[in-house]
Enzyme design. Structure first.
Site, mmCIF file in Angstrom:
data_model
loop_
_atom_site.group_PDB
_atom_site.id
_atom_site.type_symbol
_atom_site.label_atom_id
_atom_site.label_comp_id
_atom_site.label_asym_id
_atom_site.label_seq_id
_atom_site.Cartn_x
_atom_site.Cartn_y
_atom_site.Cartn_z
ATOM 1 N N LYS A 116 32.550 22.052 7.921
ATOM 2 C CA LYS A 116 31.683 21.650 6.803
ATOM 3 C C LYS A 116 30.878 20.398 7.107
ATOM 4 O O LYS A 116 29.763 20.247 6.627
ATOM 5 C CB LYS A 116 32.512 21.425 5.536
ATOM 6 C CG LYS A 116 32.919 22.707 4.857
ATOM 7 C CD LYS A 116 33.185 22.465 3.378
ATOM 8 C CE LYS A 116 33.494 23.762 2.665
ATOM 9 N NZ LYS A 116 33.767 23.557 1.249
ATOM 10 N N LYS A 198 32.946 33.904 9.374
ATOM 11 C CA LYS A 198 33.596 34.200 8.098
ATOM 12 C C LYS A 198 32.555 34.243 6.973
ATOM 13 O O LYS A 198 31.636 33.424 6.971
ATOM 14 C CB LYS A 198 34.607 33.076 7.847
ATOM 15 C CG LYS A 198 35.482 33.249 6.647
ATOM 16 C CD LYS A 198 36.248 31.965 6.384
ATOM 17 C CE LYS A 198 35.345 30.897 5.839
ATOM 18 N NZ LYS A 198 36.014 29.683 5.387
ATOM 19 N N LYS A 201 30.018 30.862 1.353
ATOM 20 C CA LYS A 201 28.927 30.510 0.468
ATOM 21 C C LYS A 201 27.851 29.729 1.201
ATOM 22 O O LYS A 201 26.659 29.951 1.014
ATOM 23 C CB LYS A 201 29.489 29.684 -0.678
ATOM 24 C CG LYS A 201 28.451 29.519 -1.672
ATOM 25 C CD LYS A 201 28.463 28.389 -2.562
ATOM 26 C CE LYS A 201 27.072 28.273 -3.100
ATOM 27 N NZ LYS A 201 26.604 26.928 -3.176
#
Ligand code: TYM
Length: 332
Positions: A116, A198, A201
């Protein structure tokens, strides 16, 4: 809630960051719904986790109600404890204490943080770095036995166990050690546009064909699946490449079929047949959820009352644990 039942406790949560996708549904929500009668469940809307990356305030409020409505629309029964994390201050308070017992090195090893923060590591928030401590607080506050999640959350649950063990060793039996509950099917759904990654969002934001969202209509679902990446083979062959394997995985999870049956059903079939059949199955699963979702969102006041009521009932459980920990470390 805890004393009224001898069932083991389940706790899980999802971020209200918008764009709930098929991975969230198959990896998490669907399993919560299926097992809800077996356990004493707490389902959380983890808004404090969501603000670890920038959010539009109005969108966050909206996404919080959306997620609550999707939980109920997916079949979470009204009597289950479903609440918003920030409504119970004990989450943030315990997270702080845990942060003081979690070495930096443990947090630095977290793959979700690495993914992230990416190349923006220095600019990402301290909250994003400390994220797993808040997740550990969520779980440990309620003496949780099982945490049903997708594969990507396993490492966070291990860290939760590690900090719980560390504090138990130092202060005596403070925490129950939770176990991850990860199903064999649907625990890692991959992106339709890139089956090496994966379904997530954040990737969906850059590529509209990456994910199927729970609230996508039938035409859009068909379109996204029609464009899903497959292999260079003329038809389905086993062993298949990652794109076809992902479509088969979605199909077997949603239909509850086993691998041999699914392989037999599609071997030798053109990709168009595979994609069309997967689309039918996804649409069949999501359409009733979307209908119920619209009914529930038509009465936001009732939804808010539900969330606040649950937080009120859960607060004494969370505070009992928090006070136990505060006492142990010398804060009260
Ligand atoms: P979040 O919001 O990223 O994801 C919610 C749930 O969806 C699962 N999931 C997937 N499963 C299969 N395939 C995928 N592609 C996929 N993508 C996501 C996740 O594993 C998760 O179960 N940190 C958590 C939220 C959280 C939490 C908690 C969970 C906060 N506190 C306490 C359990 C217990 C998260 O960000 O999930």
């Amino acid at each position: 809630m805890q004393s009224a039942t001898t069932k083991l406790r389940v706790f899980s949560g999802i971020q209200p960051s918008g764009g709930l996708h098929l991975g969230n549904y198959l990896g998490a929500i669907r399993n919560w719904v299926r097992n809800q009668d077996k356990y004493d469940n707490i389902f959380c809307i983890v808004d404090l986790h969501t603000i670890t990356v920038p959010q539009d305030p109005a969108a966050l409020r909206e996404n919080t109600l959306d997620l609550a409505a999707v939980y109920l629309a997916s079949g979470i029964k009204r009597e289950q404890a479903m609440f918003v994390q920030s409504h119970i201050p004990a989450h943030a308070e315990l997270a702080w204490i845990l942060e003081c017992f979690i070495p930096m090195g443990w947090l630095e090893r977290m793959t979700q943080f690495k993914e992230k923060s990416g190349r923006e590591r220095e600019r990402s928030s301290a909250g994003l770095f400390a994220y797993p401590a808040l997740m550990a607080a969520d779980i440990l506050l309620y003496d949780t036995n099982y945490v049903p999640v997708g594969e990507d959350q396993r490492q966070h649950i291990e860290l939760t166990r590690d900090v719980a063990q560390r504090m138990n060793q130092r202060f005596g039996q403070l925490f129950v050690l939770p176990e991850p509950m990860i199903q064999a099917a649907g625990a890692r759904i991959m992106g339709l546009d890139d089956p090496q990654k994966k379904m997530s969002k954040s990737l969906a934001a850059d590529s509209p064909g990456h994910a199927i969202f729970i609230l996508d209509g039938p035409d859009l679902i068909r379109k996204k699946l029609a464009r899903a990446q497959t292999d260079a083979q003329p038809e389905v062959r086993i062993p298949a490449g990652p794109g076809v394997t992902n479509l088969l995985e979605i199909y077997r999870t949603i239909t509850d079929k086993d691998w041999p049956a699914v392989e037999q059903e599609f071997t030798g079939k053109p990709y168009s047949v595979l994609k069309g059949t997967v689309a039918d199955a996804v649409i069949e699963a999501l359409t009733p959820i979307q209908q119920r979702y619209r009914e529930i969102r038509a009465d936001d006041a009732a939804l808010m009352r539900h969330l606040h009521g649950a937080a009120e009932r859960l607060t004494p459980i969370a505070e009992t644990t928090l006070h136990r920990v505060q006492q142990a470390v010398g804060l009260r």
